[in-house]
Design a protein around this motif. Sequence first.
Motif, PDB file in Angstrom:
ATOM      1  N   ARG A  49      11.298  19.433  13.263  1.00  0.00           N
ATOM      2  CA  ARG A  49      10.161  19.125  14.100  1.00  0.00           C
ATOM      3  C   ARG A  49       9.333  20.385  14.302  1.00  0.00           C
ATOM      4  NH1 ARG A  49      13.322  15.850  12.798  1.00  0.00           N
ATOM      5  NH2 ARG A  49      14.918  17.173  13.651  1.00  0.00           N
ATOM      6  N   VAL A  50       8.018  20.223  14.312  1.00  0.00           N
ATOM      7  CA  VAL A  50       7.090  21.333  14.525  1.00  0.00           C
ATOM      8  C   VAL A  50       6.242  20.985  15.736  1.00  0.00           C
ATOM      9  CG1 VAL A  50       5.169  22.638  13.539  1.00  0.00           C
ATOM     10  CG2 VAL A  50       7.042  21.869  12.064  1.00  0.00           C
ATOM     11  N   LEU A  51       6.171  21.902  16.672  1.00  0.00           N
ATOM     12  CA  LEU A  51       5.463  21.673  17.930  1.00  0.00           C
ATOM     13  C   LEU A  51       4.106  22.360  17.889  1.00  0.00           C
ATOM     14  CD1 LEU A  51       5.832  20.402  20.720  1.00  0.00           C
ATOM     15  CD2 LEU A  51       6.932  22.511  21.451  1.00  0.00           C
ATOM     16  N   GLY A  52       3.068  21.632  18.279  1.00  0.00           N
ATOM     17  CA  GLY A  52       1.717  22.181  18.280  1.00  0.00           C
ATOM     18  C   GLY A  52       1.091  22.084  16.900  1.00  0.00           C
ATOM     19  N   PHE A  53      -0.134  22.565  16.773  1.00  0.00           N
ATOM     20  CA  PHE A  53      -0.836  22.534  15.488  1.00  0.00           C
ATOM     21  C   PHE A  53      -1.323  23.920  15.124  1.00  0.00           C
ATOM     22  CE2 PHE A  53      -4.970  22.204  13.260  1.00  0.00           C
ATOM     23  CZ  PHE A  53      -4.459  21.814  12.024  1.00  0.00           C
ATOM     24  N   ASP A  54      -0.902  24.361  13.960  1.00  0.00           N
ATOM     25  CA  ASP A  54      -1.362  25.605  13.364  1.00  0.00           C
ATOM     26  C   ASP A  54      -1.606  25.294  11.893  1.00  0.00           C
ATOM     27  OD1 ASP A  54      -1.700  28.045  12.101  1.00  0.00           O
ATOM     28  OD2 ASP A  54      -0.008  29.005  13.094  1.00  0.00           O
ATOM     29  N   PRO A  55      -2.862  25.323  11.455  1.00  0.00           N
ATOM     30  CA  PRO A  55      -3.152  24.949  10.070  1.00  0.00           C
ATOM     31  C   PRO A  55      -2.389  25.777   9.039  1.00  0.00           C
ATOM     32  CG  PRO A  55      -5.131  25.780  11.170  1.00  0.00           C
ATOM     33  CD  PRO A  55      -4.064  25.704  12.196  1.00  0.00           C
ATOM     34  N   ARG A  56      -2.111  27.040   9.344  1.00  0.00           N
ATOM     35  CA  ARG A  56      -1.349  27.871   8.396  1.00  0.00           C
ATOM     36  C   ARG A  56       0.081  27.379   8.269  1.00  0.00           C
ATOM     37  NH1 ARG A  56      -2.974  33.084  11.521  1.00  0.00           N
ATOM     38  NH2 ARG A  56      -2.368  31.538  13.037  1.00  0.00           N
ATOM     39  N   GLU A  57       0.667  26.989   9.395  1.00  0.00           N
ATOM     40  CA  GLU A  57       2.031  26.467   9.357  1.00  0.00           C
ATOM     41  C   GLU A  57       2.074  25.128   8.618  1.00  0.00           C
ATOM     42  OE1 GLU A  57       5.955  25.892  12.133  1.00  0.00           O
ATOM     43  OE2 GLU A  57       3.994  25.954  13.126  1.00  0.00           O
ATOM     44  N   TYR A  58       1.103  24.273   8.893  1.00  0.00           N
ATOM     45  CA  TYR A  58       1.051  22.976   8.187  1.00  0.00           C
ATOM     46  C   TYR A  58       0.899  23.218   6.676  1.00  0.00           C
ATOM     47  CZ  TYR A  58       0.776  19.803  12.220  1.00  0.00           C
ATOM     48  OH  TYR A  58       1.055  19.054  13.338  1.00  0.00           O
ATOM     49  N   ALA A  59       0.106  24.214   6.303  1.00  0.00           N
ATOM     50  CA  ALA A  59      -0.093  24.505   4.878  1.00  0.00           C
ATOM     51  C   ALA A  59       1.225  24.918   4.218  1.00  0.00           C
ATOM     52  CB  ALA A  59      -1.146  25.604   4.697  1.00  0.00           C
ATOM     53  N   THR A  60       2.066  25.687   4.928  1.00  0.00           N
ATOM     54  CA  THR A  60       3.340  26.074   4.341  1.00  0.00           C
ATOM     55  C   THR A  60       4.279  24.880   4.213  1.00  0.00           C
ATOM     56  OG1 THR A  60       4.379  26.670   6.458  1.00  0.00           O
ATOM     57  CG2 THR A  60       3.193  28.423   5.271  1.00  0.00           C
ATOM     58  N   LEU A  61       4.111  23.895   5.072  1.00  0.00           N
ATOM     59  CA  LEU A  61       4.968  22.714   5.026  1.00  0.00           C
ATOM     60  C   LEU A  61       4.557  21.723   3.936  1.00  0.00           C
ATOM     61  CD1 LEU A  61       5.125  21.965   8.860  1.00  0.00           C
ATOM     62  CD2 LEU A  61       6.965  22.918   7.457  1.00  0.00           C
ATOM     63  N   PHE A  62       3.249  21.621   3.652  1.00  0.00           N
ATOM     64  CA  PHE A  62       2.761  20.554   2.781  1.00  0.00           C
ATOM     65  C   PHE A  62       2.045  20.992   1.516  1.00  0.00           C
ATOM     66  CE2 PHE A  62       2.868  18.628   7.054  1.00  0.00           C
ATOM     67  CZ  PHE A  62       3.776  17.628   6.803  1.00  0.00           C
ATOM     68  N   ASP A  63       1.527  22.198   1.468  1.00  0.00           N
ATOM     69  CA  ASP A  63       0.771  22.607   0.267  1.00  0.00           C
ATOM     70  C   ASP A  63       1.647  23.295  -0.747  1.00  0.00           C
ATOM     71  OD1 ASP A  63      -1.555  21.517   1.184  1.00  0.00           O
ATOM     72  OD2 ASP A  63      -2.420  23.396   1.861  1.00  0.00           O
TER      73      ASP A  63
END
Length: 115
Positions: free
Chosen positions: A101-115
């Motif tokens: 689970r990831v709390l909050g939104f950070d586009p850089r973190e999302y990029a490491t998870l999905f890109d």
Amino acid sequence: MTTTLYGITHCDTVRKARRWLDEHGVAYDFHDFRRDGIDRQQLGAWSDELGWEALLNRRGTTWRKLSDVQRDGIDAARALALMLEQPALIKRPVLDIGGRRVLGFDPREYATLFD
């Protein structure tokens, strides 16, 4: 793997996270705390994983509207009870990617998870 984004529809941060996921072609289910609720077991598991202090949204208007008695000396049990009673007290969004689970939104973190 099913990705689920938990939050509140009208939250600006949730909107940013949803926009990011849509723009990057990430398939996800959206779970609205206010409409769909949250159960004690799931919230407890999140608390164990992320920590109740991190999970409790102390910046929002819902927190500020609580009485001093409700806010003062808050502990894990009281925090979880308040979050179940008033889901807007859960920091958002909560992104569930299966094993994490990831709390909050950070586009850089999302990029490491999905890109």
